[in-house]
Design an enzyme around this catalytic site. Sequence first.
Site, PDB file in Angstrom:
ATOM      1  N   SER A  79       0.731  -1.318   0.034  1.00  0.00           N
ATOM      2  CA  SER A  79       0.171   0.023  -0.070  1.00  0.00           C
ATOM      3  C   SER A  79       0.937   1.302  -0.116  1.00  0.00           C
ATOM      4  CB  SER A  79      -0.860   0.085   1.141  1.00  0.00           C
ATOM      5  OG  SER A  79      -1.536   1.251   1.448  1.00  0.00           O
ATOM      6  N   TYR A  82      -1.937  -1.404  10.867  1.00  0.00           N
ATOM      7  CA  TYR A  82      -2.225  -1.761   9.664  1.00  0.00           C
ATOM      8  C   TYR A  82      -1.279  -1.580   8.649  1.00  0.00           C
ATOM      9  CZ  TYR A  82      -3.830  -1.868   4.801  1.00  0.00           C
ATOM     10  OH  TYR A  82      -3.742  -1.972   3.534  1.00  0.00           O
ATOM     11  N   LYS A 108       2.139  -3.830   6.490  1.00  0.00           N
ATOM     12  CA  LYS A 108       2.647  -3.738   5.286  1.00  0.00           C
ATOM     13  C   LYS A 108       4.064  -3.341   5.191  1.00  0.00           C
ATOM     14  CE  LYS A 108      -1.695  -4.451   3.160  1.00  0.00           C
ATOM     15  NZ  LYS A 108      -1.739  -5.811   3.062  1.00  0.00           N
TER      16      LYS A 108
HETATM   17  P1  NAD Z   1     -10.890  -7.243   1.449  1.00  0.00           P
HETATM   18  O1  NAD Z   1     -11.028  -7.378   2.905  1.00  0.00           O
HETATM   19  O2  NAD Z   1     -11.967  -6.935   0.555  1.00  0.00           O
HETATM   20  O3  NAD Z   1     -10.109  -8.648   1.000  1.00  0.00           O
HETATM   21  C1  NAD Z   1      -9.224  -9.476   1.941  1.00  0.00           C
HETATM   22  C2  NAD Z   1      -9.864 -10.978   1.924  1.00  0.00           C
HETATM   23  O4  NAD Z   1      -8.800 -11.610   2.788  1.00  0.00           O
HETATM   24  C3  NAD Z   1     -11.327 -10.834   2.639  1.00  0.00           C
HETATM   25  O5  NAD Z   1     -11.831 -11.584   1.553  1.00  0.00           O
HETATM   26  C4  NAD Z   1     -10.911 -11.736   3.824  1.00  0.00           C
HETATM   27  O6  NAD Z   1     -12.358 -12.560   4.016  1.00  0.00           O
HETATM   28  C5  NAD Z   1      -9.615 -12.470   3.614  1.00  0.00           C
HETATM   29  N1  NAD Z   1      -8.978 -12.816   4.799  1.00  0.00           N
HETATM   30  C6  NAD Z   1      -8.524 -11.926   5.876  1.00  0.00           C
HETATM   31  N2  NAD Z   1      -7.682 -12.725   6.542  1.00  0.00           N
HETATM   32  C7  NAD Z   1      -7.751 -13.895   6.105  1.00  0.00           C
HETATM   33  C8  NAD Z   1      -6.959 -15.317   6.752  1.00  0.00           C
HETATM   34  N3  NAD Z   1      -6.387 -15.038   7.800  1.00  0.00           N
HETATM   35  N4  NAD Z   1      -7.145 -16.066   5.881  1.00  0.00           N
HETATM   36  C9  NAD Z   1      -7.791 -16.078   4.750  1.00  0.00           C
HETATM   37  N5  NAD Z   1      -8.392 -15.329   4.186  1.00  0.00           N
HETATM   38  C10 NAD Z   1      -8.513 -13.839   4.778  1.00  0.00           C
HETATM   39  O7  NAD Z   1      -9.711  -6.375   1.210  1.00  0.00           O
HETATM   40  P2  NAD Z   1      -9.358  -5.620  -0.324  1.00  0.00           P
HETATM   41  O8  NAD Z   1      -9.719  -4.403  -0.227  1.00  0.00           O
HETATM   42  O9  NAD Z   1      -9.527  -6.456  -1.312  1.00  0.00           O
HETATM   43  O10 NAD Z   1      -7.665  -5.623  -0.103  1.00  0.00           O
HETATM   44  C11 NAD Z   1      -7.014  -6.978  -0.391  1.00  0.00           C
HETATM   45  C12 NAD Z   1      -5.506  -6.568  -0.041  1.00  0.00           C
HETATM   46  O11 NAD Z   1      -5.090  -5.365  -0.521  1.00  0.00           O
HETATM   47  C13 NAD Z   1      -5.428  -6.532   1.486  1.00  0.00           C
HETATM   48  O12 NAD Z   1      -4.250  -7.023   1.822  1.00  0.00           O
HETATM   49  C14 NAD Z   1      -5.251  -5.018   1.844  1.00  0.00           C
HETATM   50  O13 NAD Z   1      -4.554  -4.729   2.923  1.00  0.00           O
HETATM   51  C15 NAD Z   1      -4.478  -4.585   0.505  1.00  0.00           C
HETATM   52  N6  NAD Z   1      -4.906  -3.009   0.097  1.00  0.00           N
HETATM   53  C16 NAD Z   1      -5.904  -2.641   0.008  1.00  0.00           C
HETATM   54  C17 NAD Z   1      -6.301  -1.320  -0.253  1.00  0.00           C
HETATM   55  C18 NAD Z   1      -7.785  -0.901  -0.420  1.00  0.00           C
HETATM   56  O14 NAD Z   1      -8.017   0.267  -0.270  1.00  0.00           O
HETATM   57  N7  NAD Z   1      -8.879  -1.626  -0.448  1.00  0.00           N
HETATM   58  C19 NAD Z   1      -5.125  -0.381  -0.390  1.00  0.00           C
HETATM   59  C20 NAD Z   1      -4.066  -0.926  -0.438  1.00  0.00           C
HETATM   60  C21 NAD Z   1      -3.830  -2.226  -0.010  1.00  0.00           C
END
Ligand code: NAD
Length: 342
Positions: free
Chosen positions: A124, A149, A153
């Site tokens: 991120s 959080y 990362k």
């Molecule tokens: P999201 O919460 O929709 O998706 C994450 C998925 O991981 C979920 O389906 C959740 O059920 C699953 N999960 C969490 N812990 C788990 C575990 N221990 N075992 C198995 N599954 C697990 O989030 P997103 O927005 O799709 O983000 C995906 C990734 O991108 C994340 O790592 C997030 O930190 C990163 N990210 C997101 C953003 C954003 O703004 N959405 C920005 C930068 C980085």
Amino acid sequence: MTILVTGGAGYIGSHTCIELLNNDYNVVVVDNLYNSSKKALDRVKEITGKDLKFYKGDILDKDCLEKIFKENDIDCVIHFAGLKAVGESVGKPWEYYNNNITGSLNLIEAMKNAGCKNLIFSSSATVYGDPAQIPITEECPKGKCTNPYGWTKWMLEQIFTDMHTADPDWNVILLRYFNPIGAHPSGLIGEDPNGIPNNLMPYITQVAIGKLPELGIFGNDYDTPDGTCVRDYIHVCDLATGHVAALKKIKENCGVSIYNLGTGVGYSVLDVVNNFIEATGVNVPYSFKPRREGDVPQCYSSADKAKRELGWEAKYGIKEMCRDSWNWQQKNPDGFGEAESL
Ligand code: NAD
Ligand code: UDP
């Protein structure tokens, strides 16, 4: 080529699965559905007309990971699974460090045991902290994160880099996302936050549909053109194609490579609200509120490196991002329904 997508039922993961299937990759998903619904994967199949393999499982469960690697010949892992709510992480640091760090350590252990050494990681722009320069290039030093959080990362980037230092056969691509918004143009999948959204776009769409009375804009006295914070919003479908571009790169044994995934364009909160109103014709009442702790005034990428080295650039503009977020919200006022509890 078979790709394991951890967290593949989530917002970014499900959109990426579509791109992977459309590009003829075999897709295996592991997700504990803590923050997502299996319906998202059913809809991925509906959109693509292709199948994927789903394990309802937790990356904290080593046996589950071993089983997945035993039953599938995984070439590369795209690692989305993690907890991501910035505010919540401040009150629940142990849960965040445990899920994100321990889970990732389990994952690389299982990868090591299976001889799979190709990893693409969802990082991120938060790792830049209050960025030393704008637009932010990948050379910009990592900064101080303002919440657990962000630190997960930051630390995971280091851990994965150290894996490569110890064993150069590891290829690691760290993708630093800026602000993903939007939804698949079909309106079948999109972002489905639990409770009151923390992020700007889902808050706007819930105001637009009448679930929330008005948007609070956090701060209008920043040193930016209109006083509100500037961010680099990127359509989630562009983010998804960025992962396919990264997969092509990882096949070249790229070592550790870092890419910003953004558009390179900054929009203020007011710009987003105004573009949403213009794109949808729906009003979004708002009022100004005090600044939110931890917000940096400006954060937008230089997207040059990804263009140069991955041949990837974002295609969608801000109006399309607003249109598709609204389309998803209108077609699914309650998202996918209740997420499953652990
Ligand atoms: P999201 O919460 O929709 O998706 C994450 C998925 O991981 C979920 O389906 C959740 O059920 C699953 N999960 C969490 N812990 C788990 C575990 N221990 N075992 C198995 N599954 C697990 O989030 P997103 O927005 O799709 O983000 C995906 C990734 O991108 C994340 O790592 C997030 O930190 C990163 N990210 C997101 C953003 C954003 O703004 N959405 C920005 C930068 C980085
Ligand atoms: N924001 C806002 N009101 C909200 C949610 C967010 O004014 O209800 C602002 C926030 O202060 C930031 C921008 O919108 O300047 C993007 O916030 P978001 O939480 O979506 O992403 P962040 O950049 O913090 O990761």
